[in-house]
Design a protein around this motif. Structure first.
Motif, PDB file in Angstrom:
ATOM      1  N   ASP B  21       0.805  -1.230   0.000  1.00 30.55           N
ATOM      2  CA  ASP B  21       0.000   0.000   0.000  1.00 30.55           C
ATOM      3  C   ASP B  21       0.835   1.275   0.000  1.00 30.55           C
ATOM      4  OD1 ASP B  21       1.006  -0.151   2.522  1.00 30.55           O
ATOM      5  OD2 ASP B  21      -0.924  -0.136   3.563  1.00 30.55           O
ATOM      6  N   GLY B  22       2.156   1.159   0.002  1.00 33.64           N
ATOM      7  CA  GLY B  22       3.015   2.355  -0.051  1.00 33.64           C
ATOM      8  C   GLY B  22       3.150   3.087   1.272  1.00 33.64           C
ATOM      9  N   GLU B  23       2.521   2.572   2.327  1.00 29.44           N
ATOM     10  CA  GLU B  23       2.553   3.229   3.645  1.00 29.44           C
ATOM     11  C   GLU B  23       3.997   3.494   4.102  1.00 29.44           C
ATOM     12  OE1 GLU B  23      -0.298   3.883   5.671  1.00 29.44           O
ATOM     13  OE2 GLU B  23       1.014   4.778   7.171  1.00 29.44           O
ATOM     14  N   VAL B  24       4.198   4.663   4.711  1.00 26.45           N
ATOM     15  CA  VAL B  24       5.512   4.997   5.275  1.00 26.45           C
ATOM     16  C   VAL B  24       5.729   4.141   6.529  1.00 26.45           C
ATOM     17  CG1 VAL B  24       6.882   6.796   6.398  1.00 26.45           C
ATOM     18  CG2 VAL B  24       5.428   7.357   4.419  1.00 26.45           C
ATOM     19  N   VAL B  25       6.873   3.479   6.578  1.00 29.02           N
ATOM     20  CA  VAL B  25       7.174   2.644   7.753  1.00 29.02           C
ATOM     21  C   VAL B  25       8.572   2.952   8.282  1.00 29.02           C
ATOM     22  CG1 VAL B  25       5.603   0.722   7.221  1.00 29.02           C
ATOM     23  CG2 VAL B  25       7.894   0.787   6.189  1.00 29.02           C
ATOM     24  N   TYR B  26       8.792   2.588   9.560  1.00 25.94           N
ATOM     25  CA  TYR B  26      10.074   2.830  10.230  1.00 25.94           C
ATOM     26  C   TYR B  26      10.579   1.515  10.802  1.00 25.94           C
ATOM     27  CZ  TYR B  26       8.448   7.578   9.695  1.00 25.94           C
ATOM     28  OH  TYR B  26       7.996   8.739   9.150  1.00 25.94           O
ATOM     29  N   PHE B  27      11.883   1.414  10.888  1.00 30.86           N
ATOM     30  CA  PHE B  27      12.481   0.170  11.378  1.00 30.86           C
ATOM     31  C   PHE B  27      12.584   0.173  12.897  1.00 30.86           C
ATOM     32  CE2 PHE B  27      16.035  -2.785  12.145  1.00 30.86           C
ATOM     33  CZ  PHE B  27      15.512  -3.897  11.505  1.00 30.86           C
ATOM     34  N   ASN B  30      14.101  -5.227  14.360  1.00 30.86           N
ATOM     35  CA  ASN B  30      14.026  -6.193  13.263  1.00 30.86           C
ATOM     36  C   ASN B  30      12.642  -6.303  12.626  1.00 30.86           C
ATOM     37  OD1 ASN B  30      16.750  -6.817  13.608  1.00 30.86           O
ATOM     38  ND2 ASN B  30      16.224  -8.241  15.248  1.00 30.86           N
ATOM     39  N   GLY B  31      11.845  -5.288  12.773  1.00 35.06           N
ATOM     40  CA  GLY B  31      10.541  -5.279  12.107  1.00 35.06           C
ATOM     41  C   GLY B  31      10.208  -3.863  11.676  1.00 35.06           C
ATOM     42  N   TRP B  32       9.041  -3.675  11.115  1.00 33.54           N
ATOM     43  CA  TRP B  32       8.652  -2.355  10.605  1.00 33.54           C
ATOM     44  C   TRP B  32       7.347  -1.901  11.238  1.00 33.54           C
ATOM     45  CZ3 TRP B  32      11.932   0.295   7.424  1.00 33.54           C
ATOM     46  CH2 TRP B  32      13.015  -0.448   6.912  1.00 33.54           C
ATOM     47  N   ILE B  33       7.343  -0.644  11.665  1.00 38.62           N
ATOM     48  CA  ILE B  33       6.162  -0.084  12.313  1.00 38.62           C
ATOM     49  C   ILE B  33       5.738   1.186  11.577  1.00 38.62           C
ATOM     50  CG2 ILE B  33       6.502  -1.010  14.629  1.00 38.62           C
ATOM     51  CD1 ILE B  33       7.838   2.106  14.786  1.00 38.62           C
ATOM     52  N   GLU B  34       4.504   1.634  11.809  1.00 41.17           N
ATOM     53  CA  GLU B  34       3.983   2.772  11.053  1.00 41.17           C
ATOM     54  C   GLU B  34       4.211   4.119  11.732  1.00 41.17           C
ATOM     55  OE1 GLU B  34      -0.058   2.311   9.723  1.00 41.17           O
ATOM     56  OE2 GLU B  34       0.258   0.193   9.238  1.00 41.17           O
ATOM     57  N   ASN B  35       4.443   4.079  13.048  1.00 39.05           N
ATOM     58  CA  ASN B  35       4.488   5.322  13.812  1.00 39.05           C
ATOM     59  C   ASN B  35       5.925   5.790  14.050  1.00 39.05           C
ATOM     60  OD1 ASN B  35       4.088   7.398  15.550  1.00 39.05           O
ATOM     61  ND2 ASN B  35       3.010   6.198  17.122  1.00 39.05           N
ATOM     62  N   PHE B  36       6.254   6.972  13.595  1.00 40.01           N
ATOM     63  CA  PHE B  36       7.621   7.482  13.754  1.00 40.01           C
ATOM     64  C   PHE B  36       8.054   7.529  15.215  1.00 40.01           C
ATOM     65  CE2 PHE B  36      10.236  11.132  14.900  1.00 40.01           C
ATOM     66  CZ  PHE B  36      11.429  10.729  14.344  1.00 40.01           C
ATOM     67  N   ALA B  37       7.130   7.883  16.101  1.00 39.03           N
ATOM     68  CA  ALA B  37       7.486   8.053  17.521  1.00 39.03           C
ATOM     69  C   ALA B  37       8.106   6.785  18.112  1.00 39.03           C
ATOM     70  CB  ALA B  37       6.253   8.461  18.317  1.00 39.03           C
ATOM     71  N   ARG B  89       6.354  13.131   5.657  1.00 34.55           N
ATOM     72  CA  ARG B  89       6.178  11.677   5.550  1.00 34.55           C
ATOM     73  C   ARG B  89       5.681  11.079   6.869  1.00 34.55           C
ATOM     74  NH1 ARG B  89      10.069   8.352   4.845  1.00 34.55           N
ATOM     75  NH2 ARG B  89       9.119   6.804   3.501  1.00 34.55           N
ATOM     76  N   ALA B  90       6.180  11.624   7.991  1.00 32.24           N
ATOM     77  CA  ALA B  90       5.816  11.074   9.302  1.00 32.24           C
ATOM     78  C   ALA B  90       4.373  11.398   9.678  1.00 32.24           C
ATOM     79  CB  ALA B  90       6.766  11.603  10.366  1.00 32.24           C
ATOM     80  N   LYS B  91       3.840  12.489   9.089  1.00 30.88           N
ATOM     81  CA  LYS B  91       2.500  12.927   9.522  1.00 30.88           C
ATOM     82  C   LYS B  91       1.442  12.789   8.439  1.00 30.88           C
ATOM     83  CE  LYS B  91       4.571  16.257  12.647  1.00 30.88           C
ATOM     84  NZ  LYS B  91       5.183  17.592  12.602  1.00 30.88           N
ATOM     85  N   GLY B  92       1.783  13.252   7.222  1.00 34.63           N
ATOM     86  CA  GLY B  92       0.783  13.298   6.147  1.00 34.63           C
ATOM     87  C   GLY B  92       0.839  14.670   5.508  1.00 34.63           C
ATOM     88  N   PRO B  93       0.015  14.898   4.465  1.00 35.48           N
ATOM     89  CA  PRO B  93       0.058  16.191   3.767  1.00 35.48           C
ATOM     90  C   PRO B  93      -0.307  17.335   4.718  1.00 35.48           C
ATOM     91  CG  PRO B  93      -1.385  14.609   2.623  1.00 35.48           C
ATOM     92  CD  PRO B  93      -0.999  13.993   3.919  1.00 35.48           C
ATOM     93  N   THR B  94       0.459  18.409   4.698  1.00 32.81           N
ATOM     94  CA  THR B  94       0.175  19.539   5.597  1.00 32.81           C
ATOM     95  C   THR B  94      -1.116  20.241   5.188  1.00 32.81           C
ATOM     96  OG1 THR B  94       1.407  21.162   4.264  1.00 32.81           O
ATOM     97  CG2 THR B  94       2.648  19.977   5.940  1.00 32.81           C
ATOM     98  N   VAL B  95      -1.541  20.025   3.934  1.00 34.02           N
ATOM     99  CA  VAL B  95      -2.741  20.697   3.441  1.00 34.02           C
ATOM    100  C   VAL B  95      -3.990  19.842   3.622  1.00 34.02           C
ATOM    101  CG1 VAL B  95      -1.515  22.143   1.801  1.00 34.02           C
ATOM    102  CG2 VAL B  95      -2.255  19.867   1.095  1.00 34.02           C
ATOM    103  N   ARG B  96      -3.814  18.618   4.108  1.00 32.67           N
ATOM    104  CA  ARG B  96      -4.963  17.739   4.393  1.00 32.67           C
ATOM    105  C   ARG B  96      -4.681  17.028   5.707  1.00 32.67           C
ATOM    106  NH1 ARG B  96      -8.840  16.243   0.441  1.00 32.67           N
ATOM    107  NH2 ARG B  96      -9.751  15.231   2.256  1.00 32.67           N
ATOM    108  N   THR B  97      -4.883  17.761   6.807  1.00 34.03           N
ATOM    109  CA  THR B  97      -4.559  17.160   8.111  1.00 34.03           C
ATOM    110  C   THR B  97      -5.578  16.086   8.493  1.00 34.03           C
ATOM    111  OG1 THR B  97      -5.678  19.036   9.119  1.00 34.03           O
ATOM    112  CG2 THR B  97      -3.278  19.140   9.013  1.00 34.03           C
ATOM    113  N   ASP B  98      -6.624  15.937   7.679  1.00 35.48           N
ATOM    114  CA  ASP B  98      -7.579  14.852   7.916  1.00 35.48           C
ATOM    115  C   ASP B  98      -7.112  13.541   7.286  1.00 35.48           C
ATOM    116  OD1 ASP B  98      -7.859  16.092   5.382  1.00 35.48           O
ATOM    117  OD2 ASP B  98      -9.855  15.225   5.123  1.00 35.48           O
ATOM    118  N   LEU B  99      -5.948  13.562   6.641  1.00 33.60           N
ATOM    119  CA  LEU B  99      -5.466  12.367   5.951  1.00 33.60           C
ATOM    120  C   LEU B  99      -4.074  11.973   6.432  1.00 33.60           C
ATOM    121  CD1 LEU B  99      -6.471  13.261   2.270  1.00 33.60           C
ATOM    122  CD2 LEU B  99      -7.703  11.761   3.854  1.00 33.60           C
ATOM    123  N   GLY B 100      -3.751  10.705   6.251  1.00 32.60           N
ATOM    124  CA  GLY B 100      -2.422  10.217   6.593  1.00 32.60           C
ATOM    125  C   GLY B 100      -2.313   9.888   8.075  1.00 32.60           C
TER     126      GLY B 100
END
Lengths: 551, 106
Positions: B21-27, B30-37, B89-100
């Protein structure tokens, strides 16, 4: 409108099935990303910052109500409820999941649409004047030859691996609304002294890192020889275009490095060879067959003046304003061409929600002889509306935030998706468009300023056409921070010109002030009837520069 | 590829996009998660290179696209990406804060 024949249907359906297999093999791990990437790009699928992006082709910017409803349906079912109309008259979806794209494409194919020729180093989707077939004084509907070019170029085996992408635009009118001089090939439909229709061909225009205005290689190619001429241009480019450096691979660089005269000689030589073989002569019967698809729709016989329309203008000042900016005279008495602004004040240029797309489809079906057009300035057009019914259309547009009366004004900005979405961008574009449009929200002020085209790109690739903005804005990255370079005096019309850079770039928070300073300088300097571009061309950069960098 | 860290970067994390799905992920671990924090942060260049190596095993390539290091900085609230791009990338489009991701964090 053009309807698919059995070949078109087969080509598109086969491609969907082929891509479904490729996606399945990629997801199972059978195909590597290196092997898969060029395949997905041949089907309009890009990977952007947050997700995949799918670019759907809208050949020469024409869609039916049924197709527009499908675009709305796709936004709802496979995306996040909206789509983005682009400067190539296409639509982009920002969030589709890769594993669902084959189903999406299958649904698109059911209404004769696809994502072919929207990506990769091939001849891309052909664009044309959005007023095609509706505007007065047109020599020929540019969609006829655009459709012929589409058929000739789709999966053309010789031109499937060009040095770089290749864009063709066509206009049939002396007022160029298709930016033909900024395309790899720009075609102007002309009539010669004998009254015969033919094609003037401009080659080697483009924006990006090295912008060029196209050179006119020929004044007149007759209809039956146009494909032979285009094939000659393509062959010379395919043979000699650079493949060692992607920044130097477009035909504009070849034309520039080869020189206009030598380029013309090479093309003419190849053209004579192809022409002598008669392999690519366009039969008159075929030209007639395609022309028939674009025959004028059944207009009613109406008086030129509509009493209902005049009365509505007289009694409703807002409607009157909207008519002045958004309604263009139609070639047929009693009809008008309606521009639907996708630039609400403070909105995202070119974005439309699924609900808006459905409404526009309904309007097209009910009021506009079933057609919608997409403009390269990221607006939509209802090409054939009875003046008697213009107020009804306006009221419905108003109810859905689609009646901003700002076509051609300072808030009608072109902006690429920029760093909010795009993997190539260095800086954001959309927030600047929003800030500028909000700053100049006052309509009286906008009318006073008059025609002023602001075009914003988030990187040097220039999808936002900044080189040809009356005011152009280019986002640049300085160590992870956004800066913006401003240029003045660009234009994409029949008197195309490239903008001049004002000087040092501005930080994001200074851009609106800078635009305001430029506008104020123009207002102080302008002579009666002068548009911004006229004033700039008369006085040059100095007075603007002085004001911009005063301290 | 563009440079996502400055030369003297101290803290870095590894990011990529997910295949399906192209989702941004972080390492992380040894696995991948969606949340930068929750991303694993490397302190120093050596640790960063080790992190990238762990994040790029051959068999991972099939499901995670193009992992790379990017610079983050430490503040009172934890770590944040340094560049505008990685913040978006960590948050989503700055012009659509309802997305991402920013919308999902809600």
């Amino acid at each position: 409108m053009y309807r698919y024949d059995e070949f078109d249907h087969k080509i598109v359906t086969d491609r969907v099935n082929q891509f479904r297999g490729q996606v399945n093999r990629r997801i199972s791990g059978e195909l590597s990303e290196d092997a898969f990437k060029p395949l997905r790009l041949m089907n309009g699928v890009y990977l952007q910052l947050h997700a995949y992006m799918l670019r759907v082709a809208i050949p020469y910017g024409t869609v039916s109500s049924k197709q527009m409803r499908m675009l709305a349906h796709i936004a709802r079912k496979y995306d996040r409820g909206y789509g983005h109309f682009t400067t190539r008259q296409n639509i982009q979806y920002n969030w589709p999941a890769l594993d669902r794209i084959p189903d999406l494409l299958e649904e698109l194919a059911s209404v004769e649409m696809h994502a072919i020729q929207t990506s990769g180093n091939c001849i891309r989707n052909v664009t044309a004047d959005q007023y095609a077939g509706a505007i007065a004084d047109e020599i020929e509907d540019p969609r006829i030859i655009s459709e012929i070019i589409r058929q000739w170029s789709t999966f053309h085996p010789e031109f499937s691996y060009l040095p770089r992408k290749f864009k063709i635009a066509v206009t049939g009118h002396e007022n160029d609304r298709a930016a033909i001089k900024l395309h790899d090939i720009g075609i102007v439909i002309v009539r010669n002294d004998k009254g015969e229709t033919g094609y003037e061909v401009h080659v080697g225009g483009g924006q990006g890192r090295s912008p060029f205005i196209a050179k006119k290689l020929t004044n007149f190619v007759p209809a039956e020889k146009l494909l032979a001429y285009l094939e000659a241009v393509m062959r010379v480019y395919n043979m000699l275009g650079r493949r060692d450096n992607s920044y130097k691979a477009r035909i504009k660089i070849l034309v520039h490095e080869t020189g206009e005269t030598e380029m013309r000689r090479l093309v003419d030589e190849e053209f004579e060879r192809i022409d002598a073989s008669q392999m690519l002569s366009l039969p008159e019967a075929e030209l007639d067959r395609i022309s028939a698809y674009f025959a004028p729709p059944n207009y009613e016989n109406l008086p030129a003046q509509s009493e209902v329309f005049e009365a509505a203008k007289g009694s409703n000042a807002d409607f009157n304003h909207w008519v002045k900016t958004n309604l263009v005279p139609h070639k047929t008495p009693g009809y008008g061409i309606i521009n639907i602004s996708l630039k609400p004040i403070g909105g995202i240029p070119g974005d439309a929600t699924d609900v808006q797309m459905d409404i526009i489809a309904d309007l097209a079906e009910r009021y506009a002889l079933d057609e919608v057009r997409v403009t390269h300035e990221q607006n939509l057009v209802l090409p054939h509306v009875k003046l008697d019914e213009a107020k009804e259309v306006y009221d419905i547009l108003c109810a859905h935030d689609l009646a901003t009366p700002n076509i051609g004004l300072i808030s009608d900005t072109i902006a690429c998706p920029g760093l909010d979405y795009c993997n190539l961008a260095n800086a954001r574009s959309i927030p600047l468009a929003q800030e500028i449009s909000t700053h100049f929200a006052d309509l009286d002020k906008q009318y006073d300023i008059g025609e002023l085209k602001i075009k914003i790109s988030g990187c040097i690739n220039a999808c936002g056409h900044h080189h040809v903005g009356h005011i152009g804005i280019l986002g640049v990255d300085k160590k992870g921070t956004e800066f913006y370079q401003i240029s003045l005096g660009g234009s994409a019309d029949e008197q195309a010109s490239l903008g001049d850079i004002t000087g040092q770039a501005f930080t994001e928070d200074k851009v609106v002030d800078a635009v305001d300073t430029i506008v104020e300088t123009y207002l102080n300097l302008r002579q009666p009837e002068e548009r911004f571009l006229d004033t700039y061309r008369r006085v040059g950069m100095s007075p603007f520069k002085e004001q911009l960098y005063a301290d | 590829m563009a440079q996502h860290s400055s030369k003297g970067a101290r803290f870095q994390a590894v990011t990529a996009n997910r295949l399906n799905d192209g989702e941004v992920v972080y390492f992380k671990d040894n696995g991948w998660i969606e949340n930068f924090a929750e991303a694993e942060i490397a302190d120093g260049q050596e640790a960063a290179e080790a992190l990238l190596t762990r994040a790029s095993p051959d068999n991972m390539e099939a499901f995670i696209l193009d992992p790379y290091l990017f610079e983050v900085s430490e503040s009172e609230d934890g770590f944040t990406p340094v560049s505008v791009r990685e913040n978006i990338r960590a948050k989503g489009p700055t012009v659509r804060t309802d997305l991402g991701k920013q919308a999902e964090a809600g």
